[in-house]
Design a protein around this motif. Structure first.
Motif, PDB file in Angstrom:
ATOM      1  N   ARG A  46       0.733  -1.100  -0.005  1.00 36.92           N
ATOM      2  CA  ARG A  46       0.072  -0.009  -0.110  1.00 36.92           C
ATOM      3  C   ARG A  46       1.023   1.273   0.052  1.00 36.92           C
ATOM      4  O   ARG A  46       2.048   1.155   0.603  1.00 36.92           O
ATOM      5  N   VAL A 179      -0.226  -1.518  -9.371  1.00 36.33           N
ATOM      6  CA  VAL A 179      -1.226  -0.812  -8.636  1.00 36.33           C
ATOM      7  C   VAL A 179      -2.397  -0.294  -9.049  1.00 36.33           C
ATOM      8  O   VAL A 179      -2.476  -0.275 -10.373  1.00 36.33           O
ATOM      9  N   LEU A 203      -2.702   4.239  -3.001  1.00 38.75           N
ATOM     10  CA  LEU A 203      -2.674   3.167  -4.049  1.00 38.75           C
ATOM     11  C   LEU A 203      -2.466   1.555  -3.137  1.00 38.75           C
ATOM     12  O   LEU A 203      -2.143   1.502  -2.283  1.00 38.75           O
ATOM     13  N   GLU A 205      -1.562  -2.226  -4.384  1.00 40.61           N
ATOM     14  CA  GLU A 205      -0.979  -3.510  -5.106  1.00 40.61           C
ATOM     15  C   GLU A 205      -2.006  -4.261  -5.615  1.00 40.61           C
ATOM     16  O   GLU A 205      -2.933  -4.792  -5.042  1.00 40.61           O
TER      17      GLU A 205
END
Length: 208
Positions: A46, A179, A203, A205
């Motif tokens: 993250r 991502v 964001l 993954e």
């Protein structure tokens, strides 16, 4: 789910915050002892890229990138400046950095991987988004300048002829993280000078 082979702006990702996340279930017993179980076999990364926005132009670039990806709809590449090489950060990727397989005289495809080791324990991460032009491959420690190709959208190495039985297949590379945005809304704040900021741009993954 669509994935677009475009990278998030490097000058903004350089200031991002984030890293690997794991999911562990912990049950505390009446005795005070614990039982721990891993819910995930692999970690998931993250990031928050809001920390990389320093100018109004950066903000405009992020908004444009967000709109072009349709929020959470499309995945994209992200450079994790803390972990983007097959080797140590201070080194240059070499053809013997990571063992990606052992030849058997039949197999022609090998997945790029990176191993994280500490003591006797290690974890292997599949690398699906190598950077074009960065991949180097060796057989039995000898770098191969031809006879193979790499798919930069999957991380698969394909040999024209299968490596012989027992031959170590190794590789070195730079890579991106696949991502997506973990929000469908950007909360932009404008100050009196018409400069903008965003509190958080998460964001997440993409694991396949």
């Amino acid at each position: 789910m669509a994935f677009q082979e475009v990278r998030f702006p490097d000058d903004i990702s350089r200031g991002a915050r984030g890293g690997p996340e794991r999911r562990t279930q912990i049950v505390e017993l009446a005795s005070g002892d614990e039982e721990r179980n891993a819910s995930w076999a692999n970690s998931r990364r993250r990031y928050d890229v809001a920390y990389g926005i320093r100018r109004a132009d950066d903000l405009a670039a992020v908004v444009a990138f967000f709109e072009a990806r349709n929020g959470r709809l499309h995945g994209f590449r992200f450079k994790d400046w803390a972990d983007f090489k097959s080797c140590l950060p201070s080194q240059v990727p070499g053809a013997t950095d990571q063992v990606i397989g052992t030849g058997d005289g039949t197999t022609t495809q090998f997945q790029l991987v990176k191993r994280y080791s500490s003591g006797a324990q290690s974890w292997t991460r599949s690398i699906a988004k190598p950077v074009a032009g960065s991949v180097r491959v060796a057989l039995a420690g000898v770098e191969q300048m031809s006879g193979w190709s790499v798919d930069t959208t999957t991380g698969l190495i394909t040999f024209g002829s299968a490596p012989g039985a027992g031959v170590a297949v190794t590789a070195g590379f730079a890579f991106d993280v696949p991502v997506r945005f973990d929000t469908d809304a950007l909360d932009v704040t404008l100050d009196l000078e018409r400069l903008g900021s965003i509190t958080s741009i998460p964001l997440l993954e993409i694991r396949r």
